[in-house]
Design an enzyme around this catalytic site. Sequence first.
Site, PDB file in Angstrom:
ATOM      1  N   THR A 190      -2.467  22.192 -35.863  1.00  0.00           N
ATOM      2  CA  THR A 190      -1.014  22.085 -35.711  1.00  0.00           C
ATOM      3  C   THR A 190      -0.564  20.646 -35.907  1.00  0.00           C
ATOM      4  O   THR A 190      -1.257  19.727 -35.475  1.00  0.00           O
ATOM      5  CB  THR A 190      -0.645  22.520 -34.271  1.00  0.00           C
ATOM      6  OG1 THR A 190      -1.013  23.875 -34.112  1.00  0.00           O
ATOM      7  CG2 THR A 190       0.835  22.351 -33.973  1.00  0.00           C
ATOM      8  N   ARG A 218       1.374  37.697 -33.440  1.00  0.00           N
ATOM      9  CA  ARG A 218       1.164  36.702 -32.375  1.00  0.00           C
ATOM     10  C   ARG A 218       2.024  35.453 -32.628  1.00  0.00           C
ATOM     11  O   ARG A 218       2.060  34.911 -33.719  1.00  0.00           O
ATOM     12  CB  ARG A 218      -0.324  36.327 -32.343  1.00  0.00           C
ATOM     13  CG  ARG A 218      -0.694  35.260 -31.311  1.00  0.00           C
ATOM     14  CD  ARG A 218      -0.774  33.912 -31.934  1.00  0.00           C
ATOM     15  NE  ARG A 218      -1.329  32.914 -31.016  1.00  0.00           N
ATOM     16  CZ  ARG A 218      -1.257  31.605 -31.191  1.00  0.00           C
ATOM     17  NH1 ARG A 218      -0.671  31.127 -32.252  1.00  0.00           N
ATOM     18  NH2 ARG A 218      -1.781  30.783 -30.335  1.00  0.00           N
ATOM     19  N   GLY A 220       2.705  31.529 -31.065  1.00  0.00           N
ATOM     20  CA  GLY A 220       2.080  30.568 -30.160  1.00  0.00           C
ATOM     21  C   GLY A 220       3.071  29.583 -29.556  1.00  0.00           C
ATOM     22  O   GLY A 220       4.295  29.717 -29.699  1.00  0.00           O
ATOM     23  N   ASP A 221       2.513  28.583 -28.913  1.00  0.00           N
ATOM     24  CA  ASP A 221       3.315  27.599 -28.183  1.00  0.00           C
ATOM     25  C   ASP A 221       4.257  26.788 -29.073  1.00  0.00           C
ATOM     26  O   ASP A 221       5.269  26.275 -28.603  1.00  0.00           O
ATOM     27  CB  ASP A 221       2.382  26.620 -27.449  1.00  0.00           C
ATOM     28  CG  ASP A 221       1.522  25.832 -28.430  1.00  0.00           C
ATOM     29  OD1 ASP A 221       0.778  26.466 -29.212  1.00  0.00           O
ATOM     30  OD2 ASP A 221       1.602  24.593 -28.445  1.00  0.00           O
ATOM     31  N   THR A 241      -0.644  20.401 -29.227  1.00  0.00           N
ATOM     32  CA  THR A 241      -1.499  21.097 -30.187  1.00  0.00           C
ATOM     33  C   THR A 241      -2.675  21.664 -29.412  1.00  0.00           C
ATOM     34  O   THR A 241      -3.081  21.100 -28.397  1.00  0.00           O
ATOM     35  CB  THR A 241      -1.987  20.148 -31.303  1.00  0.00           C
ATOM     36  OG1 THR A 241      -3.014  20.811 -32.052  1.00  0.00           O
ATOM     37  CG2 THR A 241      -2.572  18.854 -30.760  1.00  0.00           C
ATOM     38  N   GLY A 242      -3.223  22.755 -29.892  1.00  0.00           N
ATOM     39  CA  GLY A 242      -4.372  23.342 -29.195  1.00  0.00           C
ATOM     40  C   GLY A 242      -4.198  24.829 -29.036  1.00  0.00           C
ATOM     41  O   GLY A 242      -3.494  25.469 -29.818  1.00  0.00           O
ATOM     42  N   GLY A 244      -2.627  27.746 -28.035  1.00  0.00           N
ATOM     43  CA  GLY A 244      -1.252  28.004 -27.650  1.00  0.00           C
ATOM     44  C   GLY A 244      -1.112  28.882 -26.425  1.00  0.00           C
ATOM     45  O   GLY A 244      -0.179  28.720 -25.636  1.00  0.00           O
TER      46      GLY A 244
HETATM   47  N1  GLY Z   1      -1.002  25.387 -30.892  1.00  0.00           N
HETATM   48  C1  GLY Z   1      -0.776  26.228 -31.972  1.00  0.00           C
HETATM   49  C2  GLY Z   1      -0.940  27.629 -31.664  1.00  0.00           C
HETATM   50  O1  GLY Z   1      -1.676  28.003 -30.754  1.00  0.00           O
HETATM   51  O2  GLY Z   1      -0.346  28.422 -32.339  1.00  0.00           O
END
Ligand code: GLY
Length: 327
Positions: A190, A218, A220-221, A241-242, A244
């Site tokens: 990310t 799905r 994510g964050d 980042t990581g 999510g």
């Molecule tokens: N951090 C990006 C995701 O998990 O989508």
Amino acid sequence: MTQIKKKNSSSFGILIHGGTKIKKVGKNSEIDEIKKSLRSSISVGFDLLKKGKSSVDSVEASVAVMEDGGVFNAGTGSCLTIDKKVEMDASIMNGKDVSAGSVGMVQGVQNPIKLARQVMERTDHVMMVSGGALKFAKLLDMYIEQNEPNQKLINKFNILIKTAKNKWGKNSDLLAKSLDNPYPDQDHGTVGAVAIDREGNVSAGVSTGGRWLKMHGRIGDSAVIGGGFYADNRSGAACATGKGEFIMRRCLCKFACDQMQFTNASVSSKKSITLLTKQFGKNTGGLITVDTKGNFGIAYNTNQMPIALIDSKNEKIKIAMEYPKLI
Ligand code: GLY
């Protein structure tokens, strides 16, 4: 509408990242590619700040360059879902009035970060996803036919799906009938940027393809306000980042910004990643922050997180694969 504005910031600047790396990047050619992409991205963002443009303009432009470069897991470099498709998430937030825009599950858009900004500025909404986001993109002439994933991404997909150990435990059980092999989790590429402008306004921008082999649908964050991004002139701006799923559960970027009301960007980013690590373990994520005094923070619990930083104090771009080698 209440706008919180800090006048005459002592400095302006921008900090960007190219995602966390669980394994260190070994190949010099790959490191060069990452650094080159970070350099062109941050140059564009900082030039805008120098010209007096807003931190929103700066983070949008920087993230768009990383989306176009194909080096990171965003835009043209986005990872693939379990169905071999691209589904991107992106977001942007302006600390001046806490306005925000995000898009989720986007396909066929060259720069999801630009679409997120349009959501923020041209709609009454904060988040638009899937078909609705595409309809919106078409309305703005931001939709392009979705290209098939390039061969590099297909090759990676084929390797991941055949050889690695399963870490998507529940998904794997659910999808067991359609999968011959378990599949892995991977690095989190990310991209994100936080900036402070001459007026002292802070902003955050994020873009991602999500996580390799995620299930269709799905999100994510990176599309979730307070999870993967947050910005508020009362405290600062943060982007993550990581993994999510973990980042969202801790509302990590809102937590980091709340911390910045009482401390600086550096302490806040470290506290946030400590919280993430204590609850979910190592190799789960990273965070960048800027506070309203113009201090920057970097923290992550993986082996690397490529970073670039520049501010008006010395106008020199600093780039590193690992912090604290940066400063
Ligand atoms: N951090 C990006 C995701 O998990 O989508």
